[in-house]
Design an enzyme around this catalytic site. Structure first.
Site, mmCIF file in Angstrom:
data_model
loop_
_atom_site.group_PDB
_atom_site.id
_atom_site.type_symbol
_atom_site.label_atom_id
_atom_site.label_comp_id
_atom_site.label_asym_id
_atom_site.label_seq_id
_atom_site.Cartn_x
_atom_site.Cartn_y
_atom_site.Cartn_z
ATOM 1 N N HIS A 81 36.054 -15.781 61.644
ATOM 2 C CA HIS A 81 35.443 -15.692 60.305
ATOM 3 C C HIS A 81 35.903 -14.434 59.567
ATOM 4 O O HIS A 81 35.165 -13.913 58.729
ATOM 5 C CB HIS A 81 33.907 -15.707 60.384
ATOM 6 C CG HIS A 81 33.362 -16.770 61.283
ATOM 7 N ND1 HIS A 81 33.043 -18.038 60.847
ATOM 8 C CD2 HIS A 81 33.113 -16.764 62.618
ATOM 9 C CE1 HIS A 81 32.607 -18.766 61.867
ATOM 10 N NE2 HIS A 81 32.642 -18.021 62.963
ATOM 11 N N SER B 214 55.276 -1.876 42.078
ATOM 12 C CA SER B 214 54.718 -2.375 40.829
ATOM 13 C C SER B 214 55.418 -1.641 39.694
ATOM 14 O O SER B 214 55.783 -0.480 39.828
ATOM 15 C CB SER B 214 53.224 -2.113 40.799
ATOM 16 O OG SER B 214 52.781 -2.048 39.462
ATOM 17 N N LYS C 203 52.013 1.376 44.615
ATOM 18 C CA LYS C 203 51.927 0.069 45.260
ATOM 19 C C LYS C 203 53.178 -0.377 45.990
ATOM 20 O O LYS C 203 54.287 -0.095 45.583
ATOM 21 C CB LYS C 203 51.550 -0.991 44.222
ATOM 22 C CG LYS C 203 50.083 -0.845 43.829
ATOM 23 C CD LYS C 203 49.622 -1.983 42.974
ATOM 24 C CE LYS C 203 49.536 -3.271 43.741
ATOM 25 N NZ LYS C 203 48.987 -4.324 42.867
ATOM 26 N N GLU D 63 53.867 -13.316 50.056
ATOM 27 C CA GLU D 63 53.204 -14.083 48.991
ATOM 28 C C GLU D 63 54.028 -15.293 48.573
ATOM 29 O O GLU D 63 53.497 -16.362 48.297
ATOM 30 C CB GLU D 63 52.960 -13.177 47.780
ATOM 31 C CG GLU D 63 51.908 -12.115 48.048
ATOM 32 C CD GLU D 63 51.831 -11.117 46.903
ATOM 33 O OE1 GLU D 63 50.845 -11.157 46.165
ATOM 34 O OE2 GLU D 63 52.759 -10.308 46.758
#
Ligand code: ARG
Length: 451
Positions: free
Chosen positions: A148, A270, A276, A283
Site C-alpha cells: 500500500h 527544468s 530539479k 516518465e
C-alpha cells in the site's frame, strides 16, 4: 490540409506509406514462391532463375535505399511486382501465378513478427542483465519493503530488483510461446480457397524457415491475425512491467523518498527551476505504455465483427503493430540503460528501514515463537506501536519495560532484533535473506546465460 470534394479514395486505400517496411519480407516470400512454382512445373528452371535474379536486384536496391517506390501503386506487393516486371519484362507478371495478396500479406507480416519477437527477447535479456547486475551490487543494501506504499518489512534492494526481473522472465516466455503460433506458413492459401497449382507447401514452409509447417486451413490462413493480437498483448503486458518499474524510479528519485539518483543522460533539468532533475526516461516509458495498450484494443476492435475470410479492414493491422514493436524495443533499451545508471542512496534506504516500525511483524513473530497465538501477538504489538506513536517514539527508543508492559513473554533478547536479523530470518526459498538472494542472483545469471 487540402480537401477534395469526393475524398481521395486512391490514397485512402494506399498502404505503401507504412507497408514498405515489409519490403524485404515480400521479396523473401517471392523468391521462395518462385522456387515453389518452379518445383510445381509452372515456371521453367530458366524462368525461376530470371525471377530470382530480378528479385535479388530489388533486394539490393532496397538495402541501398534506391528502390524506386511508386506511391500510385497502392502497396508494397504491387510495388515489388511492378519493379520486377520493369527489370525482367512480362515474366515478372508470372510470379503472381497461384498466389494472392491475401496470402502474401499474411506471410509478410508473419515473417516480420518472427523477427520482431527475436528482437524483443534480446531487448528483454539486456534489460534483465541490467537488473541482475544492479542486484549483484546490492545484496547488502537494506531498504523498506512496501505494501500500500506504506513501509512494511525490511528487505534487500537486490530482492526488490529481482522481482522486476521475474516479470521480464515471464514476458520473454510469453513472446516465445506466441512465436509457436506465428511460425505457421500461410502461402498456398491464395485468395481464400487454396491455390490451384501443385505447390509443395511443406517444402515451402521449410524454405521460408517456418518451424510449425504450413497452415492447415486456407480460409483461416488469410483471415487470422491472432498472432498480431498475441504479440500486442504480450507487448502491452511487458510495457506494464516497465511502467511499474518506471513509476518506482519516479517516486524513489523524489526528494520525499530520496532512494535513488537517475543519471543525467536519463533525466533532464527544468528550464525554470535550477534545482530539479526530472526522471524523464522513466516518465516517458510510463507514458508510452498507454499507446501500446491502445494498439492492442484497436486490433481487437478491428477484428471483432469481421466475417471470414480476408477483408480490407485487415490492412489496419500494420501501423499499430509497427508502432508497438518500435515503442517496446526503444522502451526496453532506455529502461535497461536507465537501470544501469541508477545510483542508489543506500544510507537513505537504511535510515528508512530502521527509523520506523518495520520490525513490528518480527516482534509479533517473536511472541508467536514463545507460544502466544499469532492473533494475540499481533494485538500486543499493535498496542506497542500505538503507544509509541502517541509518545512520538519509534521502536528503537523502547526499553524492555515498555515491551513487557504489553506482553510478559517479551524478554531482554527482544532488543537484539534488528532489520538485519529480520531479513536473515526470511531464508525460505523465495525469501529475502542474503543467502537466498545471493543464490537468486546466480540463478538469474545462469538462466540468462542458458538462453
Ligand atoms: N494492403 C493489403 C493489406 O495490407 C494487402 C492485401 C490486399 N488484398 C486485397 N484483396 N485487396 O491487407
Amino acid at each position: 490540409m487540402t480537401s477534395t470534394p469526393n475524398g481521395d479514395p486512391a490514397s485512402y486505400f494506399a498502404s505503401l506509406a507504412f507497408d514498405r517496411r515489409l519490403a524485404e519480407y515480400d521479396v523473401r516470400g517471392s523468391v521462395a514462391w518462385a522456387r515453389a512454382l518452379g518445383a510445381a512445373g509452372v515456371l521453367s528452371t530458366d524462368e525461376v532463375e530470371q525471377v530470382t535474379k530480378g528479385l535479388a536486384q530489388i533486394s539490393g536496391e532496397l538495402e541501398e535505399g534506391r528502390f524506386p517506390f511508386r506511391p500510385e501503386l497502392e502497396d508494397i506487393h504491387f510495388n515489388v511486382e511492378s519493379r520486377l516486371t520493369e527489370l525482367i519484362g512480362p515474366l515478372g507478371g508470372k510470379l503472381h501465378t497461384g498466389r494472392s495478396r491475401n496470402d502474401q500479406v499474411a506471410l509478410d507480416v508473419r515473417l516480420f513478427v518472427k523477427d520482431a519477437i527475436d528482437g524483443v527477447i534480446e531487448g528483454l535479456a539486456a534489460y534483465r542483465r541490467a537488473l541482475v547486475d544492479q542486484a549483484a551490487g546490492h545484496i547488502g543494501t537494506l531498504m523498506p519493503g512496501y505494501t500500500h506504499l506504506q513501509r512494511a518489512q525490511p528487505i534487500l534492494l537486490a530482492h526488490h530488483l529481482l522481482a522486476h526481473e521475474e516479470a521480464a522472465v515471464r514476458d520473454a516466455a510469453r513472446f516465445r510461446d506466441a512465436l509457436v503460433r506465428v511460425d505457421v506458413m500461410p502461402l498456398g492459401s491464395a485468395a481464400l480457397a487454396g491455390t490451384a497449382y501443385p505447390i509443395d507447401r511443406e517444402a515451402l514452409a521449410r524454405d521460408l524457415g517456418f518451424a510449425e509447417g504450413p497452415s492447415r486451413n486456407s480460409i483461416d490462413a488469410v483471415s487470422d491475425r491472432d498472432f498480431i493480437v498475441e504479440f500486442e498483448a504480450a507487448a502491452a503486458l511487458a510495457m506494464v512491467h516497465l511502467s511499474r518499474l518506471a513509476e518506482e524510479v519516479v517516486v524513489w528519485s523524489s526528494e520525499e523518498f530520496g532512494f535513488v539518483e537517475v543519471s543525467t543522460d536519463y533525466a533532464s533539468g527544468s528550464s525554470i527551476m535550477p534545482q530539479k532533475r526530472n526522471p524523464d526516461a522513466a516518465e516517458l516509458v510510463r507514458g508510452k505504455t498507454g499507446r501500446v495498450h491502445g494498439h492492442l484494443v484497436a486490433m481487437l476492435t478491428t477484428l471483432k465483427a469481421l466475417p471470414l475470410a480476408y477483408n480490407r479492414d485487415l490492412q489496419e493491422d500494420k501501423e499499430g503493430l509497427f508502432d508497438t514493436v518500435d515503442t517496446l524495443h526503444l522502451s526496453l533499451g532506455v529502461t535497461a540503460g536507465m537501470v544501469r545508471g541508477l545510483t542508489f542512496r543506500v544510507g537513505r534506504m537504511l535510515d528508512a528501514s530502521t527509523d520506523g516500525f518495520l520490525l513490528a511483524t518480527e516482534l509479533a513473530d517473536y511472541l508467536a515463537k514463545k507460544g502466544a497465538p499469532f492473533r494475540e501477538a499481533h494485538g500486543a504489538v499493535r498496542k506497542l506501536v500505538d503507544d509509541a506513536i502517541s509518545a512520538e517514539r519509534t521502536l528503537s527508543d523502547l526499553t524492555i519495560d515498555d515491551y513487557q508492559r504489553v506482553s510478559p513473554l517479551f524478554e531482554p533478547d527482544v532488543l537484539e532484533i534488528t532489520v538485519e536479523s529480520a531479513v536473515e530470518a526470511r531464508g525460505v526459498p523465495g525469501g529475502t535473506s542474503r543467502n537466498r538472494v545471493r543464490g537468486a542472483v546466480e540463478e538469474a545469471r545462469t538462466r540468462l546465460n542458458l538462453e
